[in-house]
Design a protein around this motif. Structure first.
Motif, PDB file in Angstrom:
ATOM      1  N   THR A 100       0.896  -1.270   0.002  1.00  0.00           N
ATOM      2  CA  THR A 100      -0.106   0.211   0.241  1.00  0.00           C
ATOM      3  C   THR A 100       0.962   1.307   0.028  1.00  0.00           C
ATOM      4  OG1 THR A 100      -1.671  -1.346   1.047  1.00  0.00           O
ATOM      5  CG2 THR A 100      -1.829   1.046   1.148  1.00  0.00           C
ATOM      6  N   ALA A 101       1.909   1.430   0.795  1.00  0.00           N
ATOM      7  CA  ALA A 101       2.892   2.482   0.624  1.00  0.00           C
ATOM      8  C   ALA A 101       3.553   2.451  -0.410  1.00  0.00           C
ATOM      9  CB  ALA A 101       3.867   2.270   1.913  1.00  0.00           C
ATOM     10  N   VAL A 102       4.044   1.611  -1.301  1.00  0.00           N
ATOM     11  CA  VAL A 102       4.581   1.628  -2.633  1.00  0.00           C
ATOM     12  C   VAL A 102       3.616   2.046  -3.674  1.00  0.00           C
ATOM     13  CG1 VAL A 102       5.653   0.467  -4.334  1.00  0.00           C
ATOM     14  CG2 VAL A 102       6.462   0.271  -2.079  1.00  0.00           C
ATOM     15  N   ALA A 103       2.215   1.726  -3.594  1.00  0.00           N
ATOM     16  CA  ALA A 103       1.157   2.179  -4.411  1.00  0.00           C
ATOM     17  C   ALA A 103       0.910   3.366  -4.183  1.00  0.00           C
ATOM     18  CB  ALA A 103       0.022   1.206  -4.207  1.00  0.00           C
ATOM     19  N   GLY A 104       0.766   3.733  -2.975  1.00  0.00           N
ATOM     20  CA  GLY A 104       0.751   5.168  -2.743  1.00  0.00           C
ATOM     21  C   GLY A 104       1.699   6.184  -3.190  1.00  0.00           C
ATOM     22  N   GLY A 105       2.887   5.616  -3.106  1.00  0.00           N
ATOM     23  CA  GLY A 105       4.029   6.410  -3.588  1.00  0.00           C
ATOM     24  C   GLY A 105       3.952   6.711  -5.139  1.00  0.00           C
ATOM     25  N   VAL A 106       3.679   5.697  -5.888  1.00  0.00           N
ATOM     26  CA  VAL A 106       3.573   5.577  -7.222  1.00  0.00           C
ATOM     27  C   VAL A 106       2.318   6.331  -7.855  1.00  0.00           C
ATOM     28  CG1 VAL A 106       3.154   4.076  -9.302  1.00  0.00           C
ATOM     29  CG2 VAL A 106       4.596   3.470  -7.539  1.00  0.00           C
ATOM     30  N   ALA A 107       1.285   6.335  -7.065  1.00  0.00           N
ATOM     31  CA  ALA A 107       0.203   7.074  -7.303  1.00  0.00           C
ATOM     32  C   ALA A 107       0.221   8.528  -7.182  1.00  0.00           C
ATOM     33  CB  ALA A 107      -1.033   6.374  -6.731  1.00  0.00           C
ATOM     34  N   GLY A 108       0.941   8.599  -5.965  1.00  0.00           N
ATOM     35  CA  GLY A 108       0.915  10.248  -5.617  1.00  0.00           C
ATOM     36  C   GLY A 108       1.857  10.730  -6.313  1.00  0.00           C
ATOM     37  N   GLY A 109       3.093  10.166  -6.661  1.00  0.00           N
ATOM     38  CA  GLY A 109       3.858  10.837  -7.782  1.00  0.00           C
ATOM     39  C   GLY A 109       3.359  10.911  -9.067  1.00  0.00           C
ATOM     40  N   VAL A 110       2.721  10.072  -9.771  1.00  0.00           N
ATOM     41  CA  VAL A 110       2.191  10.048 -11.267  1.00  0.00           C
ATOM     42  C   VAL A 110       0.874  11.228 -11.126  1.00  0.00           C
ATOM     43  CG1 VAL A 110       0.830   9.163 -12.710  1.00  0.00           C
ATOM     44  CG2 VAL A 110       2.920   7.944 -11.696  1.00  0.00           C
ATOM     45  N   VAL A 111       0.191  11.383 -10.089  1.00  0.00           N
ATOM     46  CA  VAL A 111      -1.025  12.134 -10.098  1.00  0.00           C
ATOM     47  C   VAL A 111      -0.513  13.523  -9.790  1.00  0.00           C
ATOM     48  CG1 VAL A 111      -3.132  12.732  -8.995  1.00  0.00           C
ATOM     49  CG2 VAL A 111      -2.630  10.370  -9.495  1.00  0.00           C
ATOM     50  N   PHE A 112       0.358  13.693  -8.921  1.00  0.00           N
ATOM     51  CA  PHE A 112       0.933  14.906  -8.637  1.00  0.00           C
ATOM     52  C   PHE A 112       1.590  15.422  -9.673  1.00  0.00           C
ATOM     53  CE2 PHE A 112       3.845  17.968  -6.294  1.00  0.00           C
ATOM     54  CZ  PHE A 112       2.795  18.798  -5.492  1.00  0.00           C
ATOM     55  N   ALA A 113       2.468  14.886 -10.494  1.00  0.00           N
ATOM     56  CA  ALA A 113       3.206  15.222 -11.766  1.00  0.00           C
ATOM     57  C   ALA A 113       2.256  15.730 -12.726  1.00  0.00           C
ATOM     58  CB  ALA A 113       4.157  14.194 -12.020  1.00  0.00           C
ATOM     59  N   LEU A 114       1.346  14.636 -13.054  1.00  0.00           N
ATOM     60  CA  LEU A 114       0.276  15.108 -14.027  1.00  0.00           C
ATOM     61  C   LEU A 114      -0.442  16.349 -13.724  1.00  0.00           C
ATOM     62  CD1 LEU A 114      -1.046  11.720 -14.870  1.00  0.00           C
ATOM     63  CD2 LEU A 114       0.493  13.136 -16.353  1.00  0.00           C
ATOM     64  N   LYS A 115      -0.935  16.722 -12.386  1.00  0.00           N
ATOM     65  CA  LYS A 115      -1.620  17.889 -12.013  1.00  0.00           C
ATOM     66  C   LYS A 115      -0.635  19.186 -12.208  1.00  0.00           C
ATOM     67  CE  LYS A 115      -5.381  16.050  -9.403  1.00  0.00           C
ATOM     68  NZ  LYS A 115      -6.188  16.396  -8.124  1.00  0.00           N
ATOM     69  N   ASN A 116       0.447  19.022 -12.261  1.00  0.00           N
ATOM     70  CA  ASN A 116       1.625  19.998 -11.973  1.00  0.00           C
ATOM     71  C   ASN A 116       2.256  19.872 -13.264  1.00  0.00           C
ATOM     72  OD1 ASN A 116       0.547  21.293  -9.543  1.00  0.00           O
ATOM     73  ND2 ASN A 116       1.609  19.463  -8.574  1.00  0.00           N
ATOM     74  N   ILE A 117       1.741  19.836 -14.374  1.00  0.00           N
ATOM     75  CA  ILE A 117       2.631  19.397 -15.879  1.00  0.00           C
ATOM     76  C   ILE A 117       3.342  20.446 -15.974  1.00  0.00           C
ATOM     77  CG2 ILE A 117       0.937  20.082 -17.347  1.00  0.00           C
ATOM     78  CD1 ILE A 117       2.867  16.916 -17.547  1.00  0.00           C
ATOM     79  N   VAL A 118       2.770  21.683 -15.881  1.00  0.00           N
ATOM     80  CA  VAL A 118       3.831  22.965 -16.362  1.00  0.00           C
ATOM     81  C   VAL A 118       4.925  23.348 -15.203  1.00  0.00           C
ATOM     82  CG1 VAL A 118       3.586  25.482 -16.273  1.00  0.00           C
ATOM     83  CG2 VAL A 118       1.614  24.033 -17.224  1.00  0.00           C
ATOM     84  N   ALA A 119       4.588  23.051 -13.764  1.00  0.00           N
ATOM     85  CA  ALA A 119       5.921  23.145 -13.195  1.00  0.00           C
ATOM     86  C   ALA A 119       6.823  21.843 -13.633  1.00  0.00           C
ATOM     87  CB  ALA A 119       5.370  22.932 -11.588  1.00  0.00           C
ATOM     88  N   LEU A 120       6.397  20.536 -13.823  1.00  0.00           N
ATOM     89  CA  LEU A 120       7.137  19.406 -14.141  1.00  0.00           C
ATOM     90  C   LEU A 120       8.054  19.808 -15.166  1.00  0.00           C
ATOM     91  CD1 LEU A 120       7.568  16.448 -13.336  1.00  0.00           C
ATOM     92  CD2 LEU A 120       6.008  15.911 -14.946  1.00  0.00           C
ATOM     93  N   SER A 121       7.585  20.632 -16.131  1.00  0.00           N
ATOM     94  CA  SER A 121       8.525  20.928 -17.179  1.00  0.00           C
ATOM     95  C   SER A 121       9.682  21.975 -16.742  1.00  0.00           C
ATOM     96  CB  SER A 121       7.825  21.465 -18.366  1.00  0.00           C
ATOM     97  OG  SER A 121       7.252  22.795 -18.042  1.00  0.00           O
ATOM     98  N   VAL A 122       9.499  22.630 -15.898  1.00  0.00           N
ATOM     99  CA  VAL A 122      10.368  23.560 -15.295  1.00  0.00           C
ATOM    100  C   VAL A 122      11.291  22.972 -14.267  1.00  0.00           C
ATOM    101  CG1 VAL A 122      10.740  25.722 -14.088  1.00  0.00           C
ATOM    102  CG2 VAL A 122       9.230  25.685 -15.817  1.00  0.00           C
ATOM    103  N   ALA A 123      10.494  22.431 -13.126  1.00  0.00           N
ATOM    104  CA  ALA A 123      11.345  21.753 -11.918  1.00  0.00           C
ATOM    105  C   ALA A 123      11.678  20.366 -12.241  1.00  0.00           C
ATOM    106  CB  ALA A 123      10.449  21.932 -10.711  1.00  0.00           C
ATOM    107  N   GLY A 124      11.039  19.687 -13.186  1.00  0.00           N
ATOM    108  CA  GLY A 124      11.361  18.357 -13.153  1.00  0.00           C
ATOM    109  C   GLY A 124      11.167  17.338 -12.326  1.00  0.00           C
ATOM    110  N   PHE A 125      12.208  16.580 -11.835  1.00  0.00           N
ATOM    111  CA  PHE A 125      11.980  15.329 -11.018  1.00  0.00           C
ATOM    112  C   PHE A 125      11.597  15.883  -9.568  1.00  0.00           C
ATOM    113  CE2 PHE A 125      13.909  12.312  -7.943  1.00  0.00           C
ATOM    114  CZ  PHE A 125      13.236  11.295  -8.229  1.00  0.00           C
ATOM    115  N   PRO A 126      11.972  16.824  -8.956  1.00  0.00           N
ATOM    116  CA  PRO A 126      11.461  17.239  -7.723  1.00  0.00           C
ATOM    117  C   PRO A 126       9.997  17.246  -7.553  1.00  0.00           C
ATOM    118  CG  PRO A 126      13.407  18.663  -8.148  1.00  0.00           C
ATOM    119  CD  PRO A 126      13.123  17.789  -9.422  1.00  0.00           C
TER     120      PRO A 126
END
Length: 157
Positions: A100-126
């Motif tokens: 559950t923790a690993v699934a939460g990490g994967v889901a959280g990372g992907v959804v957070f990155a997709l919701k902040n796609i503009v910031a993702l292009s600037v900041a990247g991995f963080p």
């Protein structure tokens, strides 16, 4: 020649001793086979891929739709993820905190990155890492507390 005979007798004594301990005849093939089957069984009990997939899907949906609330944003998504992982921890009979923790990490990372796609292009991995760590913590804590509730309700005093 007597030394060679003694070595064979010693080898026979050791194999007899091992047979007595195991309760049966010990051969190289059966010991390797039983070791392999035991290792597969233990590895299967450590991390369930099927449960991980279901938990990733459920936690991703919870994070996405929980984050739709405009006032709270991603915090509401993490609260929804915590709630879903709490229910998963309370419902499952085995402790599945790691999955559950690993699934939460994967889901959280992907959804957070997709919701902040503009910031993702600037900041990247963080940006991905923030969602990953937050999802990992929310999923793991939710599963832990859900399992703790389940244990408290089902075990005798």
């Amino acid at each position: 020649m007597t030394q060679r005979t003694r070595t064979r007798e010693t080898d026979t004594d050791v194999s007899d001793l091992l047979n007595d301990i195991d309760g049966g005849e010990r051969t190289e093939e059966t010991s390797t086979e039983s070791y392999t089957s035991r290792a597969k069984k233990r590895a299967g009990n450590l991390f369930s891929v099927r449960y991980f997939g279901v938990a990733t899907l459920l936690l991703g949906v919870a994070m996405f739709f929980g984050g739709v609330i405009p006032i709270l944003g991603s915090v509401a998504g993490l609260v929804a993820m915590f709630a879903v992982s709490f229910v998963l921890g309370a419902v499952t009979s085995d402790s599945k905190i790691a999955e559950t923790a690993v699934a939460g990490g994967v889901a959280g990372g992907v959804v957070f990155a997709l919701k902040n796609i503009v910031a993702l292009s600037v900041a990247g991995f963080p940006i991905f890492a923030i969602g990953l760590v937050a999802g990992l913590v929310a999923g793991g804590l939710g599963a832990y507390f859900g399992g703790d509730l389940r244990d408290g309700l089902t075990k005798d005093l």
